[in-house]
Motif scaffolding. Structure first.
Motif, PDB file in Angstrom:
ATOM      1  N   ASP A   1     -10.257  27.922  74.121  1.00 51.46           N
ATOM      2  CA  ASP A   1      -9.030  29.208  73.792  1.00 51.46           C
ATOM      3  C   ASP A   1      -7.765  29.735  74.678  1.00 51.46           C
ATOM      4  O   ASP A   1      -8.030  30.673  75.222  1.00 51.46           O
TER       5      ASP A   1
ATOM      6  N   HIS B   1     -11.186  35.404  64.873  1.00 51.97           N
ATOM      7  CA  HIS B   1     -11.357  36.350  64.277  1.00 51.97           C
ATOM      8  C   HIS B   1     -10.733  37.019  63.095  1.00 51.97           C
ATOM      9  O   HIS B   1      -9.101  37.047  62.838  1.00 51.97           O
TER      10      HIS B   1
ATOM     11  N   LEU C   1     -10.243  29.695  78.719  1.00 47.39           N
ATOM     12  CA  LEU C   1     -10.424  31.236  78.909  1.00 47.39           C
ATOM     13  C   LEU C   1     -10.845  31.425  77.918  1.00 47.39           C
ATOM     14  O   LEU C   1     -11.845  30.766  77.303  1.00 47.39           O
ATOM     15  N   ALA C   2     -11.963  32.549  78.431  1.00 45.83           N
ATOM     16  CA  ALA C   2     -12.185  32.955  80.170  1.00 45.83           C
ATOM     17  C   ALA C   2     -13.384  32.778  81.039  1.00 45.83           C
ATOM     18  O   ALA C   2     -14.343  32.166  80.049  1.00 45.83           O
TER      19      ALA C   2
ATOM     20  N   TYR D   1     -19.168  33.619  72.054  1.00 48.06           N
ATOM     21  CA  TYR D   1     -18.443  33.579  72.772  1.00 48.06           C
ATOM     22  C   TYR D   1     -18.075  32.362  73.637  1.00 48.06           C
ATOM     23  O   TYR D   1     -17.212  31.393  73.873  1.00 48.06           O
TER      24      TYR D   1
ATOM     25  N   PHE E   1      -4.469  35.395  74.875  1.00 51.54           N
ATOM     26  CA  PHE E   1      -5.088  35.599  76.759  1.00 51.54           C
ATOM     27  C   PHE E   1      -4.504  34.909  77.397  1.00 51.54           C
ATOM     28  O   PHE E   1      -5.389  34.707  78.590  1.00 51.54           O
TER      29      PHE E   1
ATOM     30  N   ASP F   1     -10.507  30.874  69.045  1.00 49.94           N
ATOM     31  CA  ASP F   1     -10.687  32.726  68.360  1.00 49.94           C
ATOM     32  C   ASP F   1     -10.376  32.335  67.556  1.00 49.94           C
ATOM     33  O   ASP F   1      -9.150  32.501  67.645  1.00 49.94           O
TER      34      ASP F   1
ATOM     35  N   TYR G   1     -16.616  34.579  80.223  1.00 50.00           N
ATOM     36  CA  TYR G   1     -17.106  34.493  78.506  1.00 50.00           C
ATOM     37  C   TYR G   1     -17.168  33.442  78.225  1.00 50.00           C
ATOM     38  O   TYR G   1     -17.787  32.470  78.029  1.00 50.00           O
ATOM     39  N   CYS G   2     -15.787  33.226  77.255  1.00 51.87           N
ATOM     40  CA  CYS G   2     -16.042  31.485  76.240  1.00 51.87           C
ATOM     41  C   CYS G   2     -16.630  30.210  76.596  1.00 51.87           C
ATOM     42  O   CYS G   2     -16.927  29.684  77.211  1.00 51.87           O
TER      43      CYS G   2
ATOM     44  N   LEU H   1      -5.304  40.410  74.835  1.00 54.64           N
ATOM     45  CA  LEU H   1      -5.953  40.532  75.632  1.00 54.64           C
ATOM     46  C   LEU H   1      -5.729  39.332  76.829  1.00 54.64           C
ATOM     47  O   LEU H   1      -6.856  38.279  77.220  1.00 54.64           O
TER      48      LEU H   1
ATOM     49  N   TRP I   1     -13.354  45.084  72.539  1.00 53.67           N
ATOM     50  CA  TRP I   1     -12.166  44.338  73.022  1.00 53.67           C
ATOM     51  C   TRP I   1     -10.795  45.010  72.341  1.00 53.67           C
ATOM     52  O   TRP I   1     -11.567  45.306  70.627  1.00 53.67           O
TER      53      TRP I   1
ATOM     54  N   LYS J   1     -14.565  29.805  65.765  1.00 50.75           N
ATOM     55  CA  LYS J   1     -15.132  30.406  66.455  1.00 50.75           C
ATOM     56  C   LYS J   1     -15.639  31.974  66.642  1.00 50.75           C
ATOM     57  O   LYS J   1     -14.349  32.600  66.255  1.00 50.75           O
TER      58      LYS J   1
ATOM     59  N   HIS K   1      -7.943  40.766  68.616  1.00 49.65           N
ATOM     60  CA  HIS K   1      -7.355  39.665  69.290  1.00 49.65           C
ATOM     61  C   HIS K   1      -7.454  38.522  68.569  1.00 49.65           C
ATOM     62  O   HIS K   1      -8.943  38.736  67.908  1.00 49.65           O
TER      63      HIS K   1
HETATM   64  C1  VGL Z   1     -13.188  35.865  74.689  1.00 45.18           C
HETATM   65  C2  VGL Z   1     -12.867  37.739  74.891  1.00 45.18           C
HETATM   66  C3  VGL Z   1     -13.333  38.085  73.551  1.00 45.18           C
HETATM   67  C4  VGL Z   1     -12.853  34.505  74.794  1.00 45.18           C
HETATM   68  C5  VGL Z   1     -12.861  35.610  73.178  1.00 45.18           C
HETATM   69  O1  VGL Z   1     -12.046  33.427  74.758  1.00 45.18           O
HETATM   70  O2  VGL Z   1     -13.583  34.075  76.579  1.00 45.18           O
HETATM   71  N1  VGL Z   1     -13.495  36.597  75.558  1.00 45.18           N
HETATM   72  N2  VGL Z   1     -13.586  36.830  72.870  1.00 45.18           N
END
Ligand code: VGL
Ligand code: ZN
Length: 200
Positions: free
Chosen positions: A10, A50, A148-149, A117, A15, A48, A152-153, A21, A80, A108, A83
């Protein structure tokens, strides 16, 4: 056959500082990753990706704000800011990242009803992105992660890869985290190490 693969997680405009974000210091990992990549002959990236009506966006839940926690179709979900909306500049890979030797991109978070994630499976472990098959078909044994991050991911991709039986390595300096709650990044590294993931 490839015994090892690098998964770049990601590295997208939303990011890095200035993004929707933004992960503090998120841009600092780009030269680190560009230096690591020549060590690999198999590299993939996750993205990421969406739809605008994604259930992880606070904007799609009237009265809620980013950081709030809700239940989304039965799963705990942090809300969130909007993003990485498909086909927007924020969802694009940061141009300084060397993508020239990335063989595949795995997207994803495309299903509005569930977040993802991990770059391998959605948060409910219902659907996969194709990355698990790709790693298996390529004979990968060792998975290396940066991106990143962290909290999370990167974390959930690492945990899923470990559950699938891979030897997993995470490059500490190749990752940055959100730290929505203070200490989240260090906790994430500890949770990874507890299941045998090497943080190096
Ligand atoms: C992520 C929060 C929402 C990430 C993705 O890439 O870590 N974090 N979507
Ligand atoms: Zn997301």
């Amino acid at each position: 056959m490839h015994s090892k693969a690098l998964i770049i997680v990601d590295v997208q405009y939303d990011f890095i500082p200035g993004g929707a974000l933004a992960v503090p210091g998120g841009d600092e990992i780009i030269p680190v990753i560009n230096q690591l990549s020549p060590e690999f002959d198999l590299i993939v990236a996750t993205q990421d990706w969406h739809p605008g009506n994604h259930g992880s966006f606070a904007s799609n839940h009237p009265g809620q704000s980013p950081g709030d926690i809700i239940s989304l179709n039965g799963l705990t979900q942090i809300l969130w800011p909007d993003h990485c909306v498909q086909n927007t500049p924020g969802a694009a890979f940061v141009k300084e990242l060397d993508m020239s030797r990335v063989s595949r991109v795995f997207q994803k978070g495309t299903d509005s009803g569930i977040d993802s994630y991990s770059g391998l499976f959605d948060n409910g472990h219902k659907k996969d992105t194709g990355l698990a098959d790709f790693l298996r078909e390529n004979g990968v044994k060792d998975v290396f992660l940066a991106g990143l991050a962290t909290d999370y991911c990167v974390k959930f991709t690492a945990l899923d890869a470990r559950s699938l039986g891979y030897t997993v390595h995470v490059y500490r300096e190749g990752c940055r985290g959100v730290n929505l709650f203070p200490g989240d990044v260090e906790q994430a590294f500890r949770a990874m190490q507890r299941v045998g993931i090497s943080v190096e």
